[in-house]
Design a protein around this motif. Structure first.
Motif, short mmCIF file in Angstrom:
data_model
loop_
_atom_site.label_atom_id
_atom_site.label_comp_id
_atom_site.label_asym_id
_atom_site.label_seq_id
_atom_site.Cartn_x
_atom_site.Cartn_y
_atom_site.Cartn_z
N VAL A 221 9.69 0.33 0.27
CA VAL A 221 9.77 0.32 1.45
C VAL A 221 8.71 1.19 2.49
O VAL A 221 7.89 0.87 3.02
CB VAL A 221 10.33 1.16 1.46
N THR A 222 7.71 1.57 1.22
CA THR A 222 6.39 2.97 1.68
C THR A 222 5.13 1.69 1.98
O THR A 222 4.74 1.65 2.68
CB THR A 222 5.88 3.55 0.53
N THR A 223 5.56 0.68 0.95
CA THR A 223 4.30 -0.56 1.38
C THR A 223 4.68 -1.80 1.16
O THR A 223 3.08 -1.54 3.01
CB THR A 223 4.29 -1.08 -0.45
N LEU B 12 -2.08 -5.54 6.85
CA LEU B 12 -3.23 -6.18 5.59
C LEU B 12 -2.39 -7.69 5.63
O LEU B 12 -1.93 -8.10 5.90
CB LEU B 12 -2.55 -5.43 3.94
N ARG B 13 -3.45 -8.42 5.08
CA ARG B 13 -3.96 -9.62 4.88
C ARG B 13 -2.68 -9.70 3.90
O ARG B 13 -2.58 -8.80 2.89
CB ARG B 13 -5.18 -9.45 4.33
N ILE B 14 -2.48 -10.93 4.03
CA ILE B 14 -1.20 -11.07 2.64
C ILE B 14 -1.36 -11.27 1.13
O ILE B 14 -0.72 -10.21 -0.06
CB ILE B 14 -1.16 -12.32 2.75
N PRO B 15 -3.14 -11.28 0.54
CA PRO B 15 -3.72 -11.09 -1.20
C PRO B 15 -2.85 -9.69 -1.14
O PRO B 15 -2.98 -8.79 -2.55
CB PRO B 15 -4.51 -11.24 -0.55
N ALA B 16 -3.41 -8.45 -0.02
CA ALA B 16 -3.62 -6.96 -0.90
C ALA B 16 -2.17 -7.11 -0.22
O ALA B 16 -1.89 -6.11 -1.06
CB ALA B 16 -4.59 -6.66 0.79
N LEU B 17 -1.48 -7.29 0.44
CA LEU B 17 -0.09 -7.39 1.07
C LEU B 17 0.34 -7.30 -0.39
O LEU B 17 1.49 -6.75 -1.37
CB LEU B 17 0.97 -7.29 1.63
N LEU B 18 0.56 -8.88 -1.19
CA LEU B 18 1.47 -9.26 -1.59
C LEU B 18 0.67 -8.35 -3.90
O LEU B 18 1.57 -7.52 -4.35
CB LEU B 18 0.60 -10.52 -3.01
N ALA B 19 -0.08 -7.66 -3.57
CA ALA B 19 -1.06 -6.73 -4.48
C ALA B 19 -0.64 -5.45 -4.90
O ALA B 19 -0.22 -4.95 -5.33
CB ALA B 19 -2.68 -6.85 -4.21
N ASN B 20 -0.37 -4.93 -3.73
CA ASN B 20 0.12 -3.73 -3.23
C ASN B 20 1.97 -3.90 -3.48
O ASN B 20 2.53 -2.40 -4.08
CB ASN B 20 -0.09 -2.88 -1.91
N LEU B 21 2.42 -4.36 -3.16
CA LEU B 21 3.79 -4.27 -3.55
C LEU B 21 4.00 -4.75 -5.19
O LEU B 21 4.83 -4.23 -5.41
CB LEU B 21 4.93 -6.19 -2.72
N SER B 22 3.36 -5.61 -5.47
CA SER B 22 3.40 -5.52 -7.64
C SER B 22 3.52 -4.52 -7.60
O SER B 22 4.44 -3.85 -8.41
CB SER B 22 2.28 -6.70 -7.55
N ASP C 259 3.57 0.18 5.37
CA ASP C 259 2.21 0.53 5.46
C ASP C 259 0.95 -0.68 5.80
O ASP C 259 0.71 -0.73 6.37
CB ASP C 259 1.40 1.25 3.76
N ALA C 260 1.76 -1.33 5.30
CA ALA C 260 1.49 -3.12 5.11
C ALA C 260 1.32 -3.35 6.92
O ALA C 260 0.59 -4.26 7.36
CB ALA C 260 1.93 -3.88 4.53
N VAL C 261 2.90 -3.19 7.22
CA VAL C 261 2.36 -3.33 9.11
C VAL C 261 1.66 -2.34 9.91
O VAL C 261 0.99 -2.35 10.67
CB VAL C 261 4.27 -3.15 9.09
N ARG C 262 1.69 -1.27 9.33
CA ARG C 262 1.00 -0.08 10.40
C ARG C 262 -0.51 -0.44 10.38
O ARG C 262 -1.41 -0.54 11.32
CB ARG C 262 1.37 1.38 9.26
N ASN C 263 -1.14 -0.91 9.03
CA ASN C 263 -2.58 -1.03 8.96
C ASN C 263 -2.65 -3.20 8.44
O ASN C 263 -4.10 -2.70 8.48
CB ASN C 263 -2.90 -0.66 7.52
N SER D 218 4.33 11.43 4.24
CA SER D 218 2.86 11.14 2.94
C SER D 218 2.04 10.32 3.44
O SER D 218 0.32 10.15 3.69
CB SER D 218 2.97 11.93 2.19
N ASP D 219 2.40 8.76 3.17
CA ASP D 219 1.23 7.39 3.76
C ASP D 219 1.33 7.58 5.13
O ASP D 219 -0.06 7.42 5.04
CB ASP D 219 2.46 6.30 2.84
N GLY D 220 2.23 7.85 5.31
CA GLY D 220 2.06 8.02 7.40
C GLY D 220 0.17 8.48 7.49
O GLY D 220 -0.75 8.24 8.48
N ILE D 221 0.11 9.59 6.69
CA ILE D 221 -1.06 10.43 7.29
C ILE D 221 -2.30 10.58 6.29
O ILE D 221 -3.17 11.21 6.22
CB ILE D 221 -0.70 12.66 7.21
#
Length: 428
Positions: A62-64, A73-83, A67-71, A25-28
């Motif tokens: 796992v989904t986040t 993402l920069r480290i700050p955005a990745l950390l915010a999403n993981l949180s 998604d970070a690898v696919r798009n 779902s996240d992939g689309i």
């Protein structure tokens, strides 16, 4: 993971299915200048309700990460999403555990899932909006207005879909989730169309149509869920739709009226979704209290369908499909011409199918016996002129209208095509 229990990870097949569903779902997913849509949230809510904190957090992380690898993402955005994706699944699952949600009580379980969906959806938004307040200087109030409020209708429908899937899993088991994955992906595609149109003010009319298609999609999920609980009711609805449409065509109704009565026939018993299993699957004579519940289904069905944009006429037909020509029907005791013409067609189709279907509540009778019974109750229970029109159809069509196979049922119920049609922008 300290709050996780070994039992939370069982069945393992459900863990794998929800993880795969979230990733796909996240992939689309798709985004506009202000919003990003992913159906992964539904998978996370199901994990919170059906599994526990550990699996829910794992699926979110796992989904986040993927998604970070696919798009990229920069480290700050990745950390915010993981949180965010570690926090709200944990909170939601712990909330489910704290209130002791009883999966044996369908109503309480459904309400509990919807409440968890609403709470975690709001929490997820604020976990994302707060960092944007710092990094982009966006006021929280403006983010609520521009990002949160516009998506409330589709999020509410996503919540309803989460409830339908979870309750169906409780009633039917793992196979039900497989059956409803297609509905979930259809929902995401339709919601994506709505989201894309939000940044194009000149397509407001298309947005209204797309929102209506989402609502029809939820109706599809409900009818398909009902078919998993009671195949007879769903097949019967498809048969009634075909019979009623044939009557409308026979007496010269317009194409619009034929489509209207066909849609009403498909949905005429959707109010039975609220029946407890002791009534829906009864193999005994119903008592007076049971019949009081049964007689509410035209009202309940009309009430549900009326909420769909443009479906007011369908709701009126559903409301009156158990009225009688002599005024002794329900729920309003209408008589004669007071009963909508298309409702009278559905009454005839309903009566005939109950008498002749193999999977009916009673032993089936022959076509000749059913025709004799239709004529016996003409101008008392049923409209006599419409009865004769229907008999003409049966005498010409014979076995074409027996409507007994699953393939026939699926073809008649073709909600996927119906919803895709509503999703397309309509010409003025």
């Amino acid at each position: 993971m300290a709050t996780s229990r070994a039992s939370d990870w069982r069945p393992l097949s459900l863990v794998f299915l929800l993880t795969a569903l979230a990733i796909l779902s996240d992939g689309i997913a798709i985004g506009t200048r202000s919003l990003r849509l992913s159906g992964a949230f539904i998978s996370l809510v199901l994990a919170m309700a059906l599994l526990g904190p550990g699996p829910a957090v794992m699926i979110g992380l796992v989904t986040t990460a993927i998604d970070a690898v696919r798009n990229r993402l920069r480290i700050p955005a990745l950390l915010a999403n993981l949180s965010a994706y570690a926090t709200f699944p944990l909170v939601g699952a712990l909330l489910v555990r704290a209130v002791g949600m009883n999966q044996a009580d369908d109503v309480d379980f459904a309400l509990g899932i919807f409440a968890v969906f609403a709470i975690t959806n709001a929490l997820n938004f604020f976990l994302i909006a707060a960092p944007r307040r710092v990094t982009h200087g966006l006021r929280l109030r403006d983010q609520v207005r521009d990002m949160f409020v516009p998506m409330l209708p589709s999020e509410a429908l996503a919540g309803a879909l989460s409830v339908a899937i979870a309750v169906t899993y409780n009633l039917v088991g793992f196979a039900a989730l497989i059956a409803l994955i297609g509905v979930l992906f259809l929902f995401q595609v339709l919601t994506r169309e709505l989201l894309l149109s939000q940044d194009r003010a000149e397509q407001l009319e298309a947005r209204s149509t797309q929102l209506a298609s989402l609502q029809v999609g939820v109706l599809a999920a409900l009818v398909q869920t009902l078919s998993l609980r009671d195949r007879m009711t769903a097949r019967h609805s498809a048969a009634v739709a075909r019979y009623a449409r044939a009557i409308a065509e026979e007496i010269g109704c317009t194409t619009v009226e034929q489509e209207l009565v066909h849609t009403a026939g498909l949905l005429h018993d959707i109010g039975k979704f609220a029946f407890p299993d002791r009534i829906l699957l009864a193999n005994r004579k119903l008592d007076d209290d049971d019949w009081k519940i049964v007689r509410t289904h035209p009202y309940q069905g009309a009430r549900l369908v009326r909420r769909i944009n443009g479906y007011g006429p369908v709701a009126e037909i559903i409301l009156a499909h158990h009225e009688r020509i002599d005024g002794r029907g329900y729920p309003r005791g209408l008589s004669g011409e007071e009963i909508p013409l298309l409702s009278r067609m559905i009454s005839i189709a309903d009566t005939y199918d109950v008498m002749t279907a193999r999977d009916s509540y009673r032993d089936p009778v022959s076509q000749a016996e059913a025709i004799a019974e239709l004529r016996r109750v003409s101008d008392a229970q049923l409209d006599g002129k419409l009865v004769e029109a229907f008999i003409r159809i049966l005498e010409r069509s014979d076995l074409q209208f027996q409507h007994t196979t699953d393939a026939d049922f699926e073809r008649e119920l073709d909600f996927d095509a119906r919803v895709r049609g509503y999703a397309l922008p309509q010409a003025a």
